[in-house]
Design an enzyme around this catalytic site. Sequence first.
Site, PDB file in Angstrom:
ATOM      1  N   GLU A  24      94.152 -25.388  67.427  1.00  0.00           N
ATOM      2  CA  GLU A  24      92.867 -25.254  68.115  1.00  0.00           C
ATOM      3  C   GLU A  24      92.895 -26.097  69.376  1.00  0.00           C
ATOM      4  OE1 GLU A  24      89.333 -25.977  65.866  1.00  0.00           O
ATOM      5  OE2 GLU A  24      90.008 -24.828  64.121  1.00  0.00           O
ATOM      6  N   GLU A  81      91.627 -29.127  59.647  1.00  0.00           N
ATOM      7  CA  GLU A  81      91.039 -30.399  60.066  1.00  0.00           C
ATOM      8  C   GLU A  81      90.637 -31.354  58.942  1.00  0.00           C
ATOM      9  OE1 GLU A  81      87.960 -29.498  62.923  1.00  0.00           O
ATOM     10  OE2 GLU A  81      89.432 -28.862  64.419  1.00  0.00           O
TER      11      GLU A  81
END
Length: 431
Positions: free
Chosen positions: A336, A195
């Site tokens: 995710e 991320e």
Amino acid sequence: MRKLFAAVLLALATVLVPTAQASPAAATPDWLHTQGNRIVDAEGNQVWLTGANWFGFNAGERVFHGLWGVNVEQVTKSMAQRGINLVRVPISTQLLLEWKAGQASVPGAVNTWVNPELAGKTTLQVFDHWLALCEKYGIKVMLDVHSAEADNSGHVHPVWWKGSITPELFYQGWEWITARYENNDTVIAMDVKNEPHGTASASPRAKWDGSADQDNFKHTCETAGKRILAINPEVLILCEGNEIYPKAGKNWSSVTGTDYHSTWWGGNLRGVAEHPVNLGAGQDQLVYSPHDYGPLVFDQPWFQKEFDKTTLTTDVWRPNWLYLHENGTAPLLVGEWGGRLGQDARQDKWMTALRDLITEHGLHQTFWCLNPNSGDTGGLLLDDWTTWDEKKYALLKPALWQHGGKFVGLDHDVPLGGAGSTTGISLGDRW
């Protein structure tokens, strides 16, 4: 008479000289590569990576969460029996560098009454023990540098360097772990950095362009990927997106938020259209890996109006990352996705829609997460770390690779669930 004597000698030789034993068959290599938008094995057979995340090695404990109360083999076997064929393991660069320097410590977060086999083991030895369990039960592993520092909130930091953790040390950490497991095909994939993000006015922030700037994640993916593949050319390299990308006519010099397309951390892969990751000779190891969440994690603008799978696809998924699958650029693995069920109808609608998109297109995925102590999502396990959340698992189950009523593993020889498994088969059995 001579014939009888010869027959007696032959019989004696048979008794006295041991018969040569057949060597055990060598294990079939399980390394994977890509063809267009597919991931395939060495024979070109298409595979489907469908798994979950189990965090803790990235945190201050430096070991899987949950081992303070549950047995590591029990959890691993349970995952395999329920169809998890890949586990994404968040780690930190700090931990990799500690391991590299021979500074692995004995973790305090392991209950050795419940895990007597882990007594006295360092964090690295615990990890190695777990890898052996994965091999036993037919599970494959993807490593993910989740944060620079060993910190449960380390992922909040937007980039891959912090404090004493420089970009060069980030690369060296990846090289060390790659070299350690270069001959272990249980570890089949490396997710370069979790991320990368940062808004228009944030500093530092992760951008995506054609430069060699330190904050350009596209360049970082290429550098890390090539350095990893120079050691092991067989592992998959996963590159996530970032958070924002300039709109047409705008550029990265703007600090005005409305000048950018914005989405989830790690979920913006719009830049690939103009600036694709180039791994050179290792291009067929590249997988793009967006993240996507629902309104209980953050109430994005697209959740504040009527939406369904069609509108999410048109407004969010296709422009940010699905186009890469649809045009055959590369495979996608949704690294995710997940969250709580039964608390917000919009959340349940989003999660079902994304599950259906994943199954419709055969997108690879690792669900977030196994851990019940993930604050904004909960886990597949309930608070006792043993009981499965059956409602959440039922939603996930169609997105787990199945054939003939059984789950399919990524090991050619070991069925998912281990020898004698009644719920899983091996890749060799599938093809």
